[in-house]
Design an enzyme around this catalytic site. Structure first.
Site, mmCIF file in Angstrom:
data_model
loop_
_atom_site.group_PDB
_atom_site.id
_atom_site.type_symbol
_atom_site.label_atom_id
_atom_site.label_comp_id
_atom_site.label_asym_id
_atom_site.label_seq_id
_atom_site.Cartn_x
_atom_site.Cartn_y
_atom_site.Cartn_z
ATOM 1 N N HIS A 124 0.842 -1.195 0.000
ATOM 2 C CA HIS A 124 0.000 0.000 0.000
ATOM 3 C C HIS A 124 0.880 1.249 0.000
ATOM 4 O O HIS A 124 1.848 1.335 0.752
ATOM 5 C CB HIS A 124 -0.915 0.024 1.226
ATOM 6 N N LYS A 151 -1.327 -8.020 -4.122
ATOM 7 C CA LYS A 151 -2.244 -6.875 -4.072
ATOM 8 C C LYS A 151 -1.428 -5.586 -4.015
ATOM 9 O O LYS A 151 -0.525 -5.450 -3.185
ATOM 10 C CB LYS A 151 -3.150 -6.951 -2.840
#
Length: 234
Positions: A124, A151
């Site tokens: 992230h 991700k």
């Protein structure tokens, strides 16, 4: 879900403050494909309650425990955070999400501890969306561990950042990628168009775990999420 997910799965994020409420919210996720159980939000979480949650889950679950440095709420020790994730593997969670920044030792430990579970390595960036070349390097770094899925979520300062994410998704069967922010909800809405493995949503409006997140009801009813395909025209 087996191996590399070919079709985008709609995921509802459970970020309840207690284990009892988390179980109630998991039950509400029946119309979604998968749920993400955010342990870092559950104030009374322990190994016993985690086992109960996983035993009673009505569908597949991604177990996540984000530390504050990765945008999460977990305030315990790093040692206990990793212990909870390892216990999730022992209790046969469908997926366990571990941050790329947790380091090689931790990632290798979880990968070697998995039995039936699958591992997602996540990254992230809450400040920006890097250029495509840097995003590709982040993906290659995470994918070098041979996880089941990767991700990548970045903060968008411009709607143009969406196009970096769409290009990043090309020719990758195991990648979830999205932009955080109100300006770029399009990356969530069009997840199925561009082949993101998972599309994250909230249980209901006002209960978002990330900026720009839409509820699964909004995605389905307002944006026709289930009707979108790679052939959908823009």
């Amino acid at each position: 879900i087996e191996g590399k997910i070919k079709m985008t799965k709609l995921c509802a994020v459970v970020n309840a403050g207690t284990s009892k409420n988390a179980l109630n919210e998991l039950i509400k996720c029946k119309t979604c494909d998968i749920a993400e159980l955010r342990l870092d939000y559950i104030k009374d979480i322990d190994e016993k309650k985690l086992k109960k949650l996983l035993e009673k889950r009505p569908k597949e679950v991604i177990v996540t425990c984000r530390p504050k440095k990765s945008g999460g709420m977990f305030i315990g020790t790093e040692q206990y955070r990793i212990r909870l994730l390892k216990k999730a593997l022992d209790f046969n969670a469908d997926y366990v999400d571990i941050e790329l920044e947790s380091g090689k030792e931790v990632i290798d430990e979880l990968l070697s501890s998995r039995q039936k579970s699958k591992i997602i390595i996540s990254h992230h960036d809450f400040l920006k969306t890097p250029d495509l070349e840097e995003l590709e390097l982040i993906y290659l770094n995470a994918n070098s561990y041979s996880p089941d899925n990767v991700k990548i979520a970045t903060f968008a300062n411009s709607i143009n950042d969406s196009f970096k994410i769409f290009k990043l998704l090309q020719n990758k069967k195991n990648l979830t990628a999205l932009c955080m922010g109100i300006k770029v909800q399009i990356t969530r809405i069009l997840a199925k168009k561009f082949g993101s493995v998972i599309a994250y949503s909230s249980i209901k409006s006002g209960d978002e775990s990330a900026l720009g997140q839409l509820s699964f009801k909004e995605l389905i009813e307002e944006y026709n999420f289930n009707a979108i395909t790679p052939k959908t025209r823009l």
